[in-house]
Write an enzyme that holds these catalytic residues in place. Structure first.
Site, short mmCIF file in Angstrom:
data_model
loop_
_atom_site.label_atom_id
_atom_site.label_comp_id
_atom_site.label_asym_id
_atom_site.label_seq_id
_atom_site.Cartn_x
_atom_site.Cartn_y
_atom_site.Cartn_z
N TYR A 143 0.82 -1.21 0.00
CA TYR A 143 0.00 0.00 0.00
C TYR A 143 0.86 1.27 0.00
CZ TYR A 143 -4.01 -2.99 1.09
OH TYR A 143 -4.99 -3.96 1.06
N LYS A 194 3.61 -15.16 1.58
CA LYS A 194 3.61 -16.02 0.39
C LYS A 194 5.09 -16.22 0.01
CE LYS A 194 0.57 -16.88 -2.30
NZ LYS A 194 0.01 -18.22 -2.59
N ASP A 226 -2.74 -17.71 1.63
CA ASP A 226 -3.95 -18.29 1.02
C ASP A 226 -4.43 -19.49 1.82
OD1 ASP A 226 -1.57 -19.48 0.17
OD2 ASP A 226 -2.37 -20.13 -1.76
N ASP A 250 -5.04 -7.04 5.83
CA ASP A 250 -6.28 -6.37 5.50
C ASP A 250 -7.37 -7.41 5.23
OD1 ASP A 250 -8.06 -4.43 4.78
OD2 ASP A 250 -6.99 -3.75 2.99
N ASP A 254 -10.39 -8.97 8.04
CA ASP A 254 -11.81 -8.85 7.70
C ASP A 254 -12.48 -10.22 7.70
OD1 ASP A 254 -11.90 -6.15 7.53
OD2 ASP A 254 -12.66 -6.08 5.47
#
Ligand code: NAD
Length: 372
Positions: A143, A194, A226, A250, A254
């Protein structure tokens, strides 16, 4: 002699001031009972600050936030400010105060209260008793990485670019937060990245493993992000503390929060570096927004804001026993079937925002009497 602790309250917009009014009631009760001395300063933020000062957060508010033991924020934003220039939108105020306070670690607990188990979309046996803490790196990664932008390529195509970058110190400081937290919980950290396809992930894994030498008593596992997304739905009880980067955090935070099923119940904390004097910038806020659809109706659930305050008592104000009392009070109120509209269920009693705040204080009185 009781130490005076300084709290900056920024209620913000929409339901922000309504839910923070309940937090202020609890603070007043704590002071009246001489359980501590919490000195409160209040400043507008978001749309309220645009209206008062023309900017979504003033330099003075930021300076007060840096000096305070913690900042308690309601929520920002609303349709009134939708047409304001992007750079001075209410949300920009929140981003600015997070940045200026150097809040690099975002803590999001996902706790399932027995009384609200039906609110989760997952089977009760999967989520009953769930208590996970997600630690998300908040100021680095894709980001913020450079280069970024949309570029015109020589072949006439356009190319969107964002860059994932992490340095060892950025990884170490957030991993330390996770390890320290795990020591106060169930002593397990799962680090997610990852590493199979991203160099930044490979570095993340290597550096967390190196740091683990200082935390040999904590169990460390690594998981591809993942797989973590899948495991959170398959068997969330395997997790205690999850630490991950900004982007994966993020998404995973959530996802984890939805295991609990209720936005009005979710607290959060964002922490900065601890300086040599022991001071650490910190901001606590409910995960939800300003809910303009129910603002001004005394309908909002104040529990996310109240539970965020409990996190502040635990992590910034050195009052963990009071934090425990608030957590227990919330649990007891729900067990008694007291509910705001967002978590209402058959056979329960509907409360307004202020009635829920009063119910928590009544429970706190009982808790504190019992503990005396
Ligand atoms: P929201 O979280 O404000 O509301 C989503 C839905 O959940 C609404 O139906 C709302 O009524 C309900 N809800 C939220 N909190 C609740 C509570 N405590 N009690 C009962 N019901 C609750 O999200 P949104 O509608 O997407 O955004 C509204 C405004 O909030 C926007 O301006 C957005 O930018 C802002 N926002 C701010 C923050 C923040 O301040 N951290 C976070 C998210 C959104």
């Amino acid at each position: 002699m009781t130490t005076t602790r300084h709290v900056l309250i920024t209620p913000g917009d929409g339901i922000g001031p309504e839910v923070m009014a309940e937090v202020k009631k609890i603070i007043a009760w704590i002071n009246d009972e001489n359980l501590s001395h919490l000195q409160v300063t209040e400043c507008p933020i978001g749309g309220a600050s645009i209206d008062a000062h023309g900017v979504p957060v003033t330099d003075e508010t930021i300076e007060l936030g840096k000096k305070a033991d913690c900042v308690l924020l309601g929520a920002v934003g609303g349709p009134k400010w939708n047409d304001v220039d992007y750079a001075i939108r209410p949300e920009a105020g929140l981003l600015k105060i997070r940045k200026e306070l150097g809040l690099f670690a975002n803590l999001r607990p996902a706790i399932v209260f027995d009384a609200l188990i039906a609110a989760s979309t997952l089977k009760p046996e999967i989520v009953r008793g769930l208590d996970i803490m997600i630690v998300r790196e908040l100021t680095g990664g894709v980001y913020f990485g450079e280069p970024r932008g949309i570029f015109n390529m020589p072949n006439g195509e356009r190319q969107g670019v964002n860059t994932q970058t992490y340095t060892t110190s950025e990884i170490h400081r957030v991993a330390r937060v996770a390890f320290d937290l795990a020591r106060k919980r169930n002593n397990k950290v799962c680090s997610c990245e990852k590493a199979n396809v991203m160099e930044s992930g490979k570095l993340w894994r290597e550096e967390v493993t190196k740091l683990h030498v200082d935390y040999a008593d904590v169990e460390l596992t690594h998981m591809y992000a993942d797989n973590c997304a899948m495991q959170l739905l398959r068997n969330p009880h395997q997790f205690d503390v999850i630490v991950t980067d900004n982007l994966f955090g993020d998404i995973l935070s959530d996802e984890a929060s939805m295991l609990t099923g209720s936005l009005g119940m979710l607290p959060s904390a964002s922490l900065g570096e601890r300086d040599k004097s022991g001071h650490q910038n910190a901001l606590y806020e409910p995960v939800h927004g300003s809910a303009p659809d129910i603002a001004g109706q005394n309908k909002a659930n104040p529990l996310a804001a109240i539970l965020s305050f409990a996190m502040a008592l635990r992590f910034s104000l050195d009052l963990p026993a009071l934090a425990d009392h608030i957590d227990a009070a919330a649990r007891n109120v729900l067990d008694k079937g007291l509910r705001t509209a967002d978590i209402m269920a058959e056979g329960c009693t509907l409360l307004s925002t202020s009635e829920m705040g009063d119910a928590i204080i009544n429970e706190l009185k009982t808790q504190v009497k019992k503990a005396a």
